[in-house]
Design an enzyme around this catalytic site. Sequence first.
Site, short mmCIF file in Angstrom:
data_model
loop_
_atom_site.label_atom_id
_atom_site.label_comp_id
_atom_site.label_asym_id
_atom_site.label_seq_id
_atom_site.Cartn_x
_atom_site.Cartn_y
_atom_site.Cartn_z
N ARG A 174 47.11 38.14 40.85
CA ARG A 174 46.46 37.11 41.67
C ARG A 174 46.98 35.76 41.19
O ARG A 174 47.34 35.59 40.03
CB ARG A 174 44.94 37.17 41.52
CG ARG A 174 44.31 38.50 41.89
CD ARG A 174 42.82 38.49 41.59
NE ARG A 174 42.16 39.72 41.98
CZ ARG A 174 41.95 40.76 41.15
NH1 ARG A 174 42.35 40.67 39.88
NH2 ARG A 174 41.36 41.85 41.58
N LYS A 198 39.27 39.83 37.50
CA LYS A 198 37.92 39.56 37.99
C LYS A 198 36.90 40.32 37.14
O LYS A 198 37.15 41.43 36.67
CB LYS A 198 37.79 39.99 39.45
CG LYS A 198 38.49 39.05 40.42
CD LYS A 198 38.19 39.44 41.85
CE LYS A 198 38.79 38.44 42.84
NZ LYS A 198 38.48 38.79 44.24
N HIS A 273 49.28 35.86 47.81
CA HIS A 273 48.70 37.17 48.12
C HIS A 273 49.69 38.03 48.91
O HIS A 273 49.60 39.26 48.88
CB HIS A 273 47.40 36.98 48.91
CG HIS A 273 46.41 38.07 48.65
ND1 HIS A 273 45.69 38.16 47.48
CD2 HIS A 273 46.05 39.14 49.40
CE1 HIS A 273 44.91 39.21 47.53
NE2 HIS A 273 45.10 39.83 48.67
N ARG A 276 51.50 39.87 46.33
CA ARG A 276 50.61 40.90 45.76
C ARG A 276 50.56 42.12 46.67
O ARG A 276 50.64 43.26 46.22
CB ARG A 276 49.23 40.30 45.56
CG ARG A 276 48.18 41.25 44.96
CD ARG A 276 46.94 40.44 44.60
NE ARG A 276 45.76 41.25 44.36
CZ ARG A 276 45.47 41.82 43.20
NH1 ARG A 276 46.31 41.72 42.18
NH2 ARG A 276 44.36 42.50 43.05
N HIS A 299 41.67 46.46 40.55
CA HIS A 299 40.55 46.66 41.48
C HIS A 299 39.48 47.55 40.84
O HIS A 299 39.81 48.57 40.22
CB HIS A 299 41.03 47.33 42.76
CG HIS A 299 41.81 46.41 43.65
ND1 HIS A 299 42.69 46.86 44.59
CD2 HIS A 299 41.84 45.06 43.73
CE1 HIS A 299 43.24 45.84 45.21
NE2 HIS A 299 42.73 44.73 44.71
N TYR A 308 44.98 47.24 50.76
CA TYR A 308 46.27 46.64 50.49
C TYR A 308 47.44 47.56 50.83
O TYR A 308 48.59 47.14 50.82
CB TYR A 308 46.39 46.27 49.01
CG TYR A 308 45.58 45.08 48.61
CD1 TYR A 308 46.14 43.82 48.61
CD2 TYR A 308 44.25 45.21 48.24
CE1 TYR A 308 45.40 42.71 48.23
CE2 TYR A 308 43.50 44.11 47.87
CZ TYR A 308 44.08 42.87 47.86
OH TYR A 308 43.34 41.78 47.50
#
Length: 332
Positions: A174, A198, A273, A276, A299, A308
């Site tokens: 990211r 994250k 993105h 990515r 994730h 994705y």
Amino acid sequence: MTLTALIADYLEHLQLERNLAARTIESYGADLTRFTNFLAGVYLGRTPDAIAPADVDPPAVRAFLAQMTRDDLARSSQARALSAGRGLFRHACREGILLANPAAGVRAPKQVKALPRHLRPGEIERLIDAAGTRDAATADAHANRDAAADVVDDDPLALRDRALVELLYATGLRVSELVSLDWAALDLRGRVLRVMGKGSKMRMVPFGRPALQALQAWLAAWDGVRRRARSVRLDDEPVFLNHLGTRLSARSVRRVLDAATARAGVAEGVHPHTLRHSFATHLLEEGADLRTIQELLGHASLSTTQRYTHVDIERLLRIYRDAHPRARDDGS
């Protein structure tokens, strides 16, 4: 307890106990504030401090969704606001403030499943090559101070730009993860980096030799750029610097990609993105399994990874024609 106080308690819970990212908490807080203002101004006609959690029922939540539709908010924004409300009232039930969650049975608006754009291998190479060269006209066109600083082929910032694009594509990071990287997080000999994703989850991501070579070239020029900074912390060594010698911002990464996209002749709309998604798509096309891609992307859920990944229709047709007995040209 008022609804406003409940929201404050819930956001504190997300920060201290759930350890969610600050940006996520900020988004949830904005959604819940919007909900409170709707109840106060349109639905109940009271001041926010006069609304109790028990005043909220399923019709109120549905009315809020309907209002967001009238306000032309995207379905994804509506779904996020509903998720914030569900979490808030789930927290209230756990704390004994409510007996039932008024948002639990409310359906989220159906999402339009649009596949994110990805670049083909030839486009990727053109973009990487373009990132390593700079010209004044392109820099001025994009109002990019970084791109306009020194416009020669051996410009250290051109080395930075190539390393930046190489690493984005090689790792699927990211943009927030990319700009937060320090040299201490990179093992150049082992071609692997450590990144905080994250939810403050650490993961290890490998990268290939082209990214290594680009990083080594940039590292050789890094000290010269770093000296431009007026003051630096000894324990702070960002991998990617701006023209002032300080940490590069996410906005500047977008500007670098915009300038490289223009020079490469790639269709507009390339952003971090995109790289990515290209990373994940190309891994899938070459046979990587979804679980591996999930780990590399960081994730928490496999269902997120599936958004994705898609299989190119031409690849599907090629496999079908090569494998199915009744699809072969020779009829065998």
